[in-house]
Design a protein around this motif. Structure first.
Motif, short mmCIF file in Angstrom:
data_model
loop_
_atom_site.label_atom_id
_atom_site.label_comp_id
_atom_site.label_asym_id
_atom_site.label_seq_id
_atom_site.Cartn_x
_atom_site.Cartn_y
_atom_site.Cartn_z
N GLY A 99 -5.65 5.17 -2.69
CA GLY A 99 -6.21 4.71 -3.95
C GLY A 99 -5.41 5.19 -5.15
O GLY A 99 -5.90 5.21 -6.26
N CYS A 120 -1.89 4.36 -5.69
CA CYS A 120 -0.71 3.60 -6.10
C CYS A 120 -1.10 2.32 -6.83
O CYS A 120 -0.30 1.75 -7.56
CB CYS A 120 0.21 3.29 -4.91
N GLY A 121 -2.33 1.90 -6.60
CA GLY A 121 -2.81 0.72 -7.32
C GLY A 121 -2.19 -0.58 -6.84
O GLY A 121 -2.30 -1.60 -7.51
N CYS A 159 0.84 4.02 -1.35
CA CYS A 159 0.28 5.37 -1.22
C CYS A 159 -0.42 5.53 0.12
O CYS A 159 -1.03 6.56 0.39
CB CYS A 159 -0.66 5.69 -2.37
N CYS A 194 -8.00 -0.69 -0.48
CA CYS A 194 -8.17 0.57 0.22
C CYS A 194 -9.44 1.29 -0.22
O CYS A 194 -9.82 2.30 0.36
CB CYS A 194 -6.95 1.47 0.04
N GLY A 226 -3.02 3.99 1.20
CA GLY A 226 -4.46 3.80 1.17
C GLY A 226 -5.23 4.93 0.52
O GLY A 226 -6.42 5.11 0.73
N CYS A 284 -2.64 -2.24 -3.73
CA CYS A 284 -3.33 -3.05 -2.73
C CYS A 284 -4.40 -3.94 -3.38
O CYS A 284 -5.56 -3.90 -2.99
CB CYS A 284 -3.95 -2.14 -1.67
N ALA A 337 0.86 -1.19 0.00
CA ALA A 337 0.00 0.00 0.00
C ALA A 337 0.89 1.22 0.00
O ALA A 337 0.93 1.99 0.95
CB ALA A 337 -0.91 -0.01 1.23
S1 FES Z 1 -3.06 1.51 -1.04
FE1 FES Z 1 -2.46 2.57 -2.79
S2 FES Z 1 -4.11 2.16 -4.07
FE2 FES Z 1 -4.70 1.16 -2.29
#
Ligand code: FES
Ligand code: FES
Lengths: 686, 686
Positions: free
Chosen positions: B42, B44-45, B38, B77, B40, B47, B36
């Motif tokens: 959304g 970084c893609g 980034c 996330c 969480g 998770c 994860a």
């Molecule tokens: S934690 Fe990065 S997209 Fe879900």
């Protein structure tokens, strides 16, 4: 030689003039104060006279308005004497001349190279000693007043006569915007866009460069929401070039530039009226890196050579711009559009493009139809967002200057068959009419610019610019630029010398000096047999000025190349010389050219005299036209796209023509029916 | 509180989760290694999980392909727990997590400001102590597998599903030109133009920047007349952005940038597949000049302030670009297009435009629909000829980031009534559907970002991010980012604290702490009455972490402004809360938000739970979409043009709503039917 009488008002003084002479020169010789700050190139628009009666074929000029033309106005430097005339020097010319004469006194005359940026073309030929011209071929005398103007490209005050109107790319608008409120909270740029749309512009794809965006909010508020917008119409909408507070629409300027290999000429143009406000010209500072395009291309291959050449031509242009702005008190910021005409190599160097492949077979330039470039990317001192448009080239050796020339002649729109030539180190030749155009380039070499000739020099102070040889005494009479002791001989003087020597029987048809005439001026010199034009005591250089057989050989090769180019083009199209209905000559070389003598030596074809016209600097005139009219710009693009280029360097037919043209006037004398009867004695016959 | 069972494969371990929790958080707490990077958001893609059964409303994400979606893939996330689930952690996630966990160990966690360019979002919340959530309102339990995806904007491999296709502005073509000959002597650029025309492009008005022209002749010959051209389609033709020898079409990159006031996020996108290749995020280096847009605008008025702010954000972006390129080994030269989304002030500062009038009534920005700008004019380290396109703004306080958000939601194309909010220091609110859109902005102040709260801090290492208070003992259970001793409390923790105190009867509806409960954590402190969240011995700062009545007051004002914004928009349109069919929450603040608690305090309206969605960073997602599709770009322009902006600051109706919303949850408790039965005792009633 035919002599005509010119009556000059105010005063009604009668003076005598030889057929084929230039009116400006005749008036100057007679002491009339005519302003001529471009030195008779047809590019300053100063030498205005009014033709009241008689015969007059004036070449086109953008400096005259429609009303003026109908009143008989023309530029004296573009009028060739064809018969008796009555002319008037208008008060504005008299006044301007007084001013010019005074200021000229302080200015350097051109001698060899000068630092770029000084005013060129100031070399006045006034009060040169009178001499006689050889007699040209027969023309019909005419009594009644007959003023024949080319219908193009003459620019009227606001809109334009003939077939086109002023329709500049850049526009200047005074806009009153509604001040924003809490209810009408559009952004500054949306407010502007909406106003432009309601003014009839397509605002959908409005471009706005960052420097303009950065000042937008301040200017809108400083002008209390009244602003002047400079914009350029692009195919997809507009681009905002500048915004200024209040109403500044009266300042709307453009530049037309002739980027020549030797000289650069700049016109400052009022885009509202189309008039040229001021001009300046000077040597291209690149000359220090080589005189012709080939030596520049070679120089560009040295490390930093290309960058240096680019910087030199840009500083030349910038100095000319500064000079003009200083003279007029106008601001560079208000110059919103620039059009440049130049040969293909010059345009490459201006843009900083490697010209290498122009010189290597198959001779491919990087650009011919040049995409617009931000003038600021080059460092031109005009509005930082202005665009530079370069007139499109036809080929590597037939450049945008020739496209501009064709545009100026209008030959691409007319039924008559026209031949157009521009002679410098390269001779560019265009043949055609509204249906087709073919072009070619031949290497004339530097002979016509004074190179490859022992005492050759440029048409500058001290140059022998015309020569007459007495048929009995075989003594020459010389006309020297600046009425000083001669330092050398320039292109027109060289052609005169050849023609006069030939007609006097001093030269045979192979260009050899007759060994069987005994005369103090004919002798074996250091470089072979020669004719002395001026003895050391009468020259500025402390030695004899001569013309040698080697010189004559070089000139024969130069004239042979030009003539062979013309005749190859004609042959390719299945036409003969007699089919040419107009023969137009452009470029500085044509300025002092005695057309008759040029025919005698076989440089120009033997056509009825009235078919020739001298156009002056048609490169800058074409630039001026393309600056004023988007329609004419598109015509120029069409010319560049549709003109067929013939490569002469690999043409067998051209080689044959060339060899035949190395004689005086030509192997086949029947091609020159008007020259044959002029030959003085059998000595000239082979 | 409702508890659900999550079965996790491989292994089939069963874990328990509270309704409304985020799946990623649940998995991390249970010790599953989910990558994860980034944190969480959304963005970084990483998770990725596969939902094998159960209820799941996943928010849209550009990181998943169509096939994957149909297989049940989603980002953990972005999944809120709504019922029992079976999920699988795919091998790639397990592998990546291992890698991430290792590399995270070496990286600094975010504590306060960091130098720009470091990877942000690394603050992991794994293995936080378990605690209980307050029970949310009733939702329907579902047994069958039900995966509901938003249909937009999910990107397929090559071309795209749903309603749009990859249709980038920039194209990369491999061309084979015919080498020139003496017969075919077109210039280099004409040869290229002709090839483009035969490839179907309009070559009539081909633009070619000087830097490209300069290398054209060399590249053509170096590539033996085979080249890769990068071009951009403009309304009037094409512009050549780059030429490279040979076939290099496989490298075709673009950038999407979210230029946030606090953080900057950059996506490197493969323009051939639409996939995000790499992401990076970091603090906007401008934070040192002020935390919110108003303080930046004020800073921009200092001498050099504007230039400094511009330079800071550009160096932030450049450092992120460098980081990405280093990670991927790709070349900046192949980045041919950049799309930026940011609020209006950030975009002004990025472009170096004076933001002054954004702050002065009537609040007018210089630009809303921003003309394209050459990235090189700003010094962005991408291809020197690439263009930067900024997503258009709706108004001074509803910027291009919100336009991007609307684009991401698709609400402008759908029949349902959608409310979209993005809460930072400003809360931007959009209401509408396919027929109309209205937007407003309310000043929430910094309370939700930890400002104006005594022990407030950003959602970084050491921040209390969630709080539960035992209804009997009145003791809190805390969840701290990084599982360390707490240093302060972040936005989501603050909201939890308020909601839990309210539901426990510690707060009355005016936000006052009950004086008649005797408890060691309730006391008169230095700044008035307070509740102790953590005693000094348990904290990282060596003193008690408390929440004071003043803090609570500030939070009430912040939540009151947001709620009043929502209700004013609804009233203006003659609608009620119940009419909202979708309620979408964007922005970093929403990331850890417990929606139930947000409803309890009256920050969000009391809607059925399933109408809420968290979108993650919809600014960068919208930028990504606009980068990939010209059609979506035009939709964004249309959104910006057609959305009606309501100025709340001068609205009397807003003031009324605001005053009513300063209570817990609201003066009119009937607006919160699901909250009323939760109130523990009459003590909470007024
Ligand atoms: S934690 Fe990065 S997209 Fe879900
Ligand atoms: S002398 Fe300049 S135009 Fe005639």
């Amino acid at each position: 030689m035919k002599q005509f009488s010119i009556t000059v008002y105010p005063g009604g003084k009668k003076i005598t003039a030889s057929e084929g002479d230039v009116l400006l020169r005749v008036l100057k010789k007679a002491g009339f104060p005519i302003p001529a700050s471009c030195g008779g190139q047809g590019i300053c628009g100063k030498c205005r006279v009014v033709v009241k009666g008689g015969v007059c074929h004036a070449s086109p000029s953008p400096f005259l308005r429609k009303e003026e033309i109908s009143q008989g106005y023309c530029l004296a430097c573009l009028v060739l004497i064809e018969g008796d005339m009555e002319i008037e020097i208008p008060p504005e010319s008299l006044a301007a001349a007084l001013h010019t004469e005074t200021s000229t006194a302080d200015q350097a005359t051109i001698v060899g190279y000068r630092p770029a940026g000084e005013k060129s073309g100031q070399s006045s030929d006034s009060k040169a000693p009178a001499f006689e011209f050889a007699q040209p071929a027969v023309t019909e005398p005419t009594a009644s007043r007959r003023i024949l103007f080319e219908e193009k490209p003459i620019i009227k005050d606001k809109l334009v006569l003939g077939k086109w109107e002023i329709e500049t790319r850049t526009k200047r608008l005074h806009l009153r915007l509604h001040p924003p409120t809490l209810e009408d909270h559009r952004s500054d740029i949306e407010r502007l866009r909406a106003e432009l749309v309601s003014a009839g512009f397509s605002g959908d794809r409005m471009r706005c460069p960052l420097p303009v965006l950065k000042k937008l909010s301040k200017v809108l508020r400083a002008g209390l929401w009244q602003i002047t917008v400079t914009l350029i119409e692009l195919p997809d909408g507009v681009e905002i070039l500048d915004i200024q507070p209040g109403d500044q629409t009266q300042h709307h300027l453009g530049l037309a530039i002739d980027v020549g290999t030797t000289t650069v000429v700049v016109y400052l143009v009022d885009l509202l009226t189309g008039q040229v406000i001021e001009t300046a010209g000077g040597y291209n500072a690149q000359v220090r890196c080589g005189e012709d395009v080939i030596s520049r291309i070679i120089y560009a291959r040295t490390p930093e050579g290309l960058a240096e050449l680019q910087q030199l031509v840009i500083s030349t242009i910038n100095e000319l711009i500064e000079q003009i702005l200083k003279a007029t008190g106008l601001s560079a910021r208000n110059i919103g559009c620039v059009v440049a005409a130049g040969n293909t190599t010059m345009i490459h160097l201006l843009l900083g493009l490697d010209p290498r492949y122009i010189r290597e077979e198959p001779y491919i330039p990087t650009v011919s139809l040049v995409p617009p470039v931000k003038a600021s990317e080059l460092g031109l001192k005009v509005n930082e967002n202005a665009y530079l448009y370069c007139l499109p080239a036809i080929a590597s050796y037939v450049g945008g200057d020739i496209t501009a020339g064709i545009l100026t002649t209008g030959m691409h729109k007319e039924p008559q068959l026209t031949m157009f030539i521009d002679i410098g180190t390269n001779g560019e030749i265009v043949l055609g009419n509204a249906d087709w155009l073919v072009a070619a380039s031949c290497s004339a070499g530097p002979a016509f610019e004074g190179g490859e000739v022992l005492h050759g020099m440029r048409a500058a102070h001290g140059a022998i610019e015309s020569v007459a040889i007495d048929r009995e005494s075989l003594e020459p009479r010389l006309s020297v630029i600046g009425q000083v002791a001669p330092a050398g001989i320039c292109g027109s003087g060289i052609i005169d010398t050849l023609a006069e020597m030939f007609l006097s029987g001093l030269l045979d048809r192979k260009g050899k000096i007759c060994r069987d005439i005994l005369h103090p001026r004919l002798r074996e010199g250091e470089y072979g047999f020669e004719y002395v034009l001026a003895f050391a005591k009468d020259t500025a250089i402390g030695k004899d000025i001569v013309i040698t057989e080697i010189d004559i050989d070089n000139i024969l090769r130069a004239k042979g190349a030009v003539y062979a180019g013309c005749s190859t083009l004609l042959k390719q199209m299945g036409l003969g010389i007699e089919d040419i209905e107009r023969f137009l000559i452009a470029g500085g070389f044509g300025r002092y050219l005695n057309i008759h003598n040029a025919v005698v030596i076989g440089l120009l074809p033997d056509l009825p005299y009235e078919r020739f016209r001298y156009l002056g600097n048609s490169a800058v005139t074409g630039g001026h036209l393309a600056l004023l009219s988007q329609r004419l710009w598109r015509e120029a693009e069409q010319i560049a796209r549709s003109t067929t280029y013939l490569e002469l360097s690999t043409s067998a037919s051209f080689m044959d023509e060339y060899v035949s043209a190395l004689f005086l006037p030509h192997t086949d004398i029947s091609l020159f029916p008007r020259v044959e009867p002029l030959l003085k004695s059998k000595r000239a016959e082979n």
